[in-house]
Structure formats: C-alpha cells, structure tokens
Design a protein around this motif. Structure first.
Motif, PDB file in Angstrom:
ATOM      1  N   ASP A  33       0.910  -1.081   0.172  1.00 29.07           N
ATOM      2  CA  ASP A  33      -0.196  -0.022   0.049  1.00 29.07           C
ATOM      3  C   ASP A  33       0.746   1.013  -0.073  1.00 29.07           C
ATOM      4  OD1 ASP A  33      -2.267  -1.183   0.043  1.00 29.07           O
ATOM      5  OD2 ASP A  33      -2.751  -1.232   2.180  1.00 29.07           O
ATOM      6  N   THR A  34       2.061   1.048   0.777  1.00 28.15           N
ATOM      7  CA  THR A  34       2.698   2.387   1.023  1.00 28.15           C
ATOM      8  C   THR A  34       3.515   2.903  -0.151  1.00 28.15           C
ATOM      9  OG1 THR A  34       4.703   1.251   1.959  1.00 28.15           O
ATOM     10  CG2 THR A  34       2.920   2.121   3.466  1.00 28.15           C
ATOM     11  N   ALA A  35       3.717   1.989  -1.182  1.00 27.41           N
ATOM     12  CA  ALA A  35       4.631   2.030  -2.364  1.00 27.41           C
ATOM     13  C   ALA A  35       3.738   3.057  -3.253  1.00 27.41           C
ATOM     14  CB  ALA A  35       5.029   1.036  -3.004  1.00 27.41           C
ATOM     15  N   TYR A  36       2.600   2.752  -3.434  1.00 26.84           N
ATOM     16  CA  TYR A  36       1.667   3.320  -4.525  1.00 26.84           C
ATOM     17  C   TYR A  36       0.756   4.941  -3.733  1.00 26.84           C
ATOM     18  CZ  TYR A  36       2.776   0.231  -8.257  1.00 26.84           C
ATOM     19  OH  TYR A  36       3.113  -0.501  -9.132  1.00 26.84           O
ATOM     20  N   GLY A  37       0.839   4.793  -2.447  1.00 23.30           N
ATOM     21  CA  GLY A  37       0.284   5.565  -1.541  1.00 23.30           C
ATOM     22  C   GLY A  37      -1.381   5.474  -1.877  1.00 23.30           C
ATOM     23  N   GLU A  38      -1.707   4.341  -2.412  1.00 27.34           N
ATOM     24  CA  GLU A  38      -3.255   3.981  -2.620  1.00 27.34           C
ATOM     25  C   GLU A  38      -3.317   2.390  -2.016  1.00 27.34           C
ATOM     26  OE1 GLU A  38      -4.053   2.573  -6.639  1.00 27.34           O
ATOM     27  OE2 GLU A  38      -2.195   3.585  -7.063  1.00 27.34           O
ATOM     28  N   LYS A  39      -4.720   2.248  -2.092  1.00 31.20           N
ATOM     29  CA  LYS A  39      -5.083   0.824  -1.605  1.00 31.20           C
ATOM     30  C   LYS A  39      -4.675  -0.380  -2.627  1.00 31.20           C
ATOM     31  CE  LYS A  39      -9.563  -0.971   0.233  1.00 31.20           C
ATOM     32  NZ  LYS A  39     -10.949  -0.699   0.080  1.00 31.20           N
ATOM     33  N   LEU A  40      -4.179  -1.383  -1.706  1.00 26.43           N
ATOM     34  CA  LEU A  40      -3.726  -2.572  -2.621  1.00 26.43           C
ATOM     35  C   LEU A  40      -5.041  -3.759  -2.536  1.00 26.43           C
ATOM     36  CD1 LEU A  40      -1.512  -4.119  -4.261  1.00 26.43           C
ATOM     37  CD2 LEU A  40      -0.774  -4.935  -2.146  1.00 26.43           C
ATOM     38  N   PHE A  41      -5.612  -4.097  -3.670  1.00 28.16           N
ATOM     39  CA  PHE A  41      -6.695  -5.088  -3.511  1.00 28.16           C
ATOM     40  C   PHE A  41      -5.902  -6.497  -3.712  1.00 28.16           C
ATOM     41  CE2 PHE A  41      -9.279  -1.878  -4.327  1.00 28.16           C
ATOM     42  CZ  PHE A  41     -10.686  -2.043  -3.822  1.00 28.16           C
TER      43      PHE A  41
ATOM     44  N   ILE B  35     -11.858 -11.865  -1.421  1.00 30.11           N
ATOM     45  CA  ILE B  35     -11.316 -10.571  -1.103  1.00 30.11           C
ATOM     46  C   ILE B  35     -10.553 -10.339   0.364  1.00 30.11           C
ATOM     47  CG2 ILE B  35     -11.361  -8.078  -1.361  1.00 30.11           C
ATOM     48  CD1 ILE B  35     -11.679  -9.393  -4.010  1.00 30.11           C
ATOM     49  N   LEU B  36      -9.349 -10.413   0.397  1.00 29.82           N
ATOM     50  CA  LEU B  36      -8.557 -10.210   1.368  1.00 29.82           C
ATOM     51  C   LEU B  36      -8.805  -8.663   2.026  1.00 29.82           C
ATOM     52  CD1 LEU B  36      -5.537 -12.340   1.062  1.00 29.82           C
ATOM     53  CD2 LEU B  36      -7.875 -13.044   1.729  1.00 29.82           C
ATOM     54  N   GLU B  37      -8.645  -8.698   3.408  1.00 27.88           N
ATOM     55  CA  GLU B  37      -8.627  -7.291   3.777  1.00 27.88           C
ATOM     56  C   GLU B  37      -7.310  -6.773   3.393  1.00 27.88           C
ATOM     57  OE1 GLU B  37     -10.952  -5.719   5.956  1.00 27.88           O
ATOM     58  OE2 GLU B  37     -12.074  -7.308   5.836  1.00 27.88           O
ATOM     59  N   THR B  38      -7.626  -5.697   2.863  1.00 27.85           N
ATOM     60  CA  THR B  38      -6.669  -4.626   2.041  1.00 27.85           C
ATOM     61  C   THR B  38      -5.607  -4.100   3.302  1.00 27.85           C
ATOM     62  OG1 THR B  38      -7.946  -2.671   1.918  1.00 27.85           O
ATOM     63  CG2 THR B  38      -7.831  -4.347   0.077  1.00 27.85           C
ATOM     64  N   ALA B  39      -6.062  -3.874   4.555  1.00 28.45           N
ATOM     65  CA  ALA B  39      -5.321  -3.377   5.577  1.00 28.45           C
ATOM     66  C   ALA B  39      -4.031  -4.475   5.951  1.00 28.45           C
ATOM     67  CB  ALA B  39      -5.889  -3.277   6.615  1.00 28.45           C
ATOM     68  N   SER B  40      -4.316  -5.623   5.352  1.00 27.49           N
ATOM     69  CA  SER B  40      -3.339  -6.721   5.918  1.00 27.49           C
ATOM     70  C   SER B  40      -2.232  -6.781   4.706  1.00 27.49           C
ATOM     71  CB  SER B  40      -3.882  -7.916   5.937  1.00 27.49           C
ATOM     72  OG  SER B  40      -5.179  -8.045   6.821  1.00 27.49           O
ATOM     73  N   PRO B  41      -1.152  -6.884   4.923  1.00 23.91           N
ATOM     74  CA  PRO B  41      -0.084  -7.046   3.946  1.00 23.91           C
ATOM     75  C   PRO B  41      -0.306  -8.403   3.175  1.00 23.91           C
ATOM     76  CG  PRO B  41       0.898  -7.719   6.112  1.00 23.91           C
ATOM     77  CD  PRO B  41      -0.492  -7.185   6.473  1.00 23.91           C
ATOM     78  N   PRO B  42       0.127  -8.532   1.881  1.00 29.76           N
ATOM     79  CA  PRO B  42       0.064  -9.779   1.188  1.00 29.76           C
ATOM     80  C   PRO B  42       0.696 -10.951   1.950  1.00 29.76           C
ATOM     81  CG  PRO B  42       0.731  -8.041  -0.032  1.00 29.76           C
ATOM     82  CD  PRO B  42       0.473  -7.524   1.293  1.00 29.76           C
ATOM     83  N   PRO B  43       0.200 -12.016   1.591  1.00 22.01           N
ATOM     84  CA  PRO B  43       0.989 -13.194   2.438  1.00 22.01           C
ATOM     85  C   PRO B  43       2.567 -13.447   2.095  1.00 22.01           C
ATOM     86  CG  PRO B  43      -0.258 -13.888   0.724  1.00 22.01           C
ATOM     87  CD  PRO B  43      -0.556 -12.638   0.616  1.00 22.01           C
TER      88      PRO B  43
END
Length: 162
Positions: free
Chosen positions: A38-46, A121-129
C-alpha cells in the motif's frame, strides 16, 4: 512440476490480462514483493485469493493497486471512471483471479480436474502473504504494466498418489 507451473502461470497471465482487460504486460518471475505494498503507491492494494484442490492443492493470490484495478474494471465492464465502485473493483479482481487460475490449470493439464473455490477478497489493511506455509512450494510472478506492477503468488503442494 514447478517449471511447468511457472510457464502455465506466465502464459495465463498474459492471455487473460491482454485479452480480457486490454492490458500491455510483461510477466517476470520474482522473489521479492518490492513495490507491491500500500505504501509504495500511496493507494489501496486489492488482494484476491482463490483456493484449489486436485492433484495440486493450494492458493493463488492476485495483488493489484486500486488505480490499475479501476482501469481494468473500466475496460472489462465498459464503464466510465466515475461509475466504478468498490464492489465493481472487488468483482473484477475476483473474476480475474478465477480466469487466471482456471487458465493456468488448463495449460498445465487439460485432462485433469482441479476444483476452484470461490474467490475471496482479503482485507486490504493486511499485507499480502509473505511467509511460506509449511509444506508448500511458492511461485511469485511480477506483472509489469505501464501503470505499475501487479503480482500473482501461488502456494501449492502436490498430493501423493497412492
């Protein structure tokens, strides 16, 4: 098996994203998440996940930044930018991972049955596995697009034949 899976995944990513979403892509195997946060783009990661069972069992994870997913949704559904909702985005990433997984298995072995579960859809607040589940192999494919990077991760194990 791993090399055959990588080849099937790479071909499937290309076929699905270029044909269904009109995206220009370059897929490369990678070992690092790099800028897929999320932080790399400054946007939500789905992040979407689909489990599967058959001669192989495991999970695919598809990670897409919101701006790229929005463009994919517009192209896939023929919508204008202002019409796209989070529900549309979730539907698009779920359908994309379903098509990529199904196409991967048909490329790997078109005579074997693989049971795909319903995408989540995983919680986007969680980092990818990032941690390897015990007993599973992993393949991570980075998908480079003009708008940024996407990622497809596969954790799998081979069922023993009795």
């Amino acid at each position: 098996m791993k090399e055959a899976l990588k080849a099937a995944m790479t071909t499937s990513i290309s076929e699905v994203l270029e044909t269904m979403f009109f995206m220009t892509i370059e897929a490369t195997e990678d070992t690092e998440w790099g800028d897929l946060t999320d932080t790399a783009y400054g946007e939500k990661l789905f992040v979407s996940k689909i489990d599967f069972h058959g001669p192989l069992s495991g999970s695919f994870f598809f990670m897409v930044p919101e701006s790229i997913l929005s463009a994919m949704t517009e192209m896939f559904m023929g919508m204008e930018a202002g019409e796209v909702t989070e529900s549309h985005l979730s539907g698009t990433i779920s359908e994309a991972i379903n098509m990529i997984a199904g196409n991967t298995f048909s490329k790997l072995d078109d005579q074997t049955v693989f049971n795909l579960q319903i995408p989540e859809i995983l919680e986007t607040a969680s980092p990818p596995p990032t941690a390897h589940p015990p007993g599973k192999e992993a393949i991570f494919i980075r998908i480079e697009t003009p708008g940024g990077n996407l990622g497809l991760l596969l954790f799998y194990s081979v069922k023993l034949r009795v």
